[in-house]
Write a protein that holds these residues in place. Structure first.
Motif, short mmCIF file in Angstrom:
data_model
loop_
_atom_site.label_atom_id
_atom_site.label_comp_id
_atom_site.label_asym_id
_atom_site.label_seq_id
_atom_site.Cartn_x
_atom_site.Cartn_y
_atom_site.Cartn_z
N ILE A 48 0.83 -1.21 0.00
CA ILE A 48 0.00 0.00 0.00
C ILE A 48 0.86 1.26 0.00
N ARG A 49 1.83 1.33 0.91
CA ARG A 49 2.70 2.51 0.95
C ARG A 49 3.59 2.57 -0.29
N MET A 50 4.01 1.40 -0.80
CA MET A 50 4.84 1.37 -2.00
C MET A 50 4.08 1.94 -3.19
N VAL A 51 2.83 1.54 -3.35
CA VAL A 51 2.01 2.05 -4.45
C VAL A 51 1.83 3.56 -4.32
N ASP A 52 1.53 4.02 -3.13
CA ASP A 52 1.37 5.47 -2.91
C ASP A 52 2.64 6.23 -3.27
N GLU A 53 3.78 5.72 -2.84
CA GLU A 53 5.06 6.37 -3.14
C GLU A 53 5.33 6.39 -4.65
N LEU A 54 5.06 5.29 -5.31
CA LEU A 54 5.28 5.22 -6.76
C LEU A 54 4.37 6.19 -7.50
N LYS A 55 3.12 6.29 -7.05
CA LYS A 55 2.21 7.26 -7.67
C LYS A 55 2.69 8.68 -7.45
N ASP A 56 3.22 8.96 -6.25
CA ASP A 56 3.76 10.28 -5.96
C ASP A 56 4.93 10.62 -6.88
N GLN A 57 5.65 9.59 -7.30
CA GLN A 57 6.79 9.78 -8.20
C GLN A 57 6.37 9.84 -9.67
N GLY A 58 5.06 9.68 -9.93
CA GLY A 58 4.57 9.83 -11.29
C GLY A 58 4.32 8.54 -12.04
N PHE A 59 4.51 7.41 -11.40
CA PHE A 59 4.23 6.13 -12.05
C PHE A 59 2.73 5.90 -12.08
#
Length: 64
Positions: A48-59
């Motif tokens: 969950i946190r990994m997905v949020d972080e990746l989305k924050d990075q533009g993925f």
């Protein structure tokens, strides 16, 4: 092994020499980002946190 799989030798060599596809390049970029996030956060992030972080990075990704 090629004869066992009934694959012509020329097809194997053509596949072996091809450049990485656009998708393969994107997957490699995503994998490197995941590894970096994992390292930066003391290897504690779950999906969950990994997905949020990746989305924050533009993925553009999704997980259920």
């Amino acid at each position: 092994m090629l004869s066992w799989l009934d694959v012509p030798r020329s097809s194997y060599y053509e596949w072996d020499k091809r450049k990485p596809s656009h998708r393969e390049k994107e997957d490699l970029t995503l994998l490197e980002a995941i590894k970096q996030i994992h390292k930066d956060h003391d290897e504690t992030y779950g999906v969950i946190r990994m997905v949020d972080e990746l989305k924050d990075q533009g993925f553009k990704i999704g997980a259920s």
